[in-house]
Design an enzyme around this catalytic site. Structure first.
Site, short mmCIF file in Angstrom:
data_model
loop_
_atom_site.label_atom_id
_atom_site.label_comp_id
_atom_site.label_asym_id
_atom_site.label_seq_id
_atom_site.Cartn_x
_atom_site.Cartn_y
_atom_site.Cartn_z
N LYS A 29 43.54 14.61 45.03
CA LYS A 29 44.14 13.53 45.81
C LYS A 29 43.90 12.22 45.09
CE LYS A 29 41.88 14.01 49.70
NZ LYS A 29 41.29 13.78 51.04
N LYS A 87 49.04 20.44 50.59
CA LYS A 87 48.69 19.74 51.83
C LYS A 87 49.66 18.59 52.09
CE LYS A 87 44.41 18.52 51.99
NZ LYS A 87 43.17 17.94 51.42
#
Length: 251
Positions: A29, A87
């Site tokens: 991320k 995700k």
């Protein structure tokens, strides 16, 4: 319970590799772009190459808007780059129907390319602060879209934590709803070792952390430390053992 760790650079991924025996999933991320901020495709590829081949790599595609086509392309980019867990933060979805529409597009884009990839629909424990879908709607969104897991995180990283917004009994209901639909249940949001007791007891499948294993507990300025990963795993294992025999762990 699986341990997901979120490095934000190749250098941090190498630190994760040093602690590979203590973690289960390496999550890519970009914290400065949001709670589930998306990193660059080349960073996903480089991190995939940096960590052991037997460790799955997950990647966030962002705190996404209600734009199914845009999000589907982003998700495809993540899986093509080497991620096997994809995700999606349903930041801009204000109704369950919007969430389902986005997630169905993501599931199709990802599974057409790699059927064994796992798609994760993520809501936010502090949804009331940003106006997105209710946290307890996320398992149904995931199930109706064909996703594999439902997740909760926190959108605003201001020192408040998962249980500050969604108390343990509500998180337990989230986990129950996910399991009833045959989904994995993942929980994150400034989780600390002190949270591991209730997370274990409620049957959480995946716990996601960053700050708890960073120097100084700082998810932005701190760097992931292998010894902190090892310590977090040791505490997870202790709670798992004591839960298995019905003895409450003492923090």
């Amino acid at each position: 319970m699986l341990l997901l760790i979120s490095p934000d650079s190749v250098e941090e991924a190498l630190d994760c590799a040093k602690a590979a025996e203590h973690l289960d999933i390496v999550d890519v991320k970009k914290p400065d772009e949001g709670s589930l901020g998306a990193n660059f495709p080349w960073v996903i590829r480089e991190i995939r190459d940096a960590v052991p081949a037997d460790k799955p790599v997950s990647a966030t595609v962002g705190d996404v808007p209600y734009k199914p086509g845009t999000v589907a392309q982003a998700a495809l980019g993540a899986v093509v780059s080497g991620a096997t867990y994809i995700k999606v933060g349903l930041y801009g979805c204000t109704t369950p129907d919007q969430g389902i529409e986005v997630m169905r597009a993501v599931v199709r884009a990802v599974k057409d390319h790699r059927p064994d990839a796992l798609v994760v629909a993520s809501g936010y424990a502090d949804a009331h602060r940003i106006g997105c879908v209710n946290p307890l709607a996320v398992p149904d969104i995931a199930a109706r879209s064909g996703a594999d897991a439902a997740m909760l995180d926190t959108a605003i990283k201001d020192g408040t934590r998962l249980f500050d917004h969604v108390p343990p009994e509500v998180c337990a209901e989230f986990v129950r709803l996910a399991h009833t639909s045959g989904l994995l249940a993942a929980l994150a949001g400034s989780v600390t070792q002190a949270d591991l007791g209730p997370l274990t007891h409620m049957g959480t499948d995946i716990v996601g952390v960053r700050g708890a294993v960073c120097e100084g507990g700082d998810r932005n300025a701190g760097r992931i430390q292998p010894h902190l990963v090892a310590a977090f795993r040791a505490e997870m294992d202790r709670h798992a053992r004591e839960h298995a025999v019905g003895v409450p762990a003492v923090n």
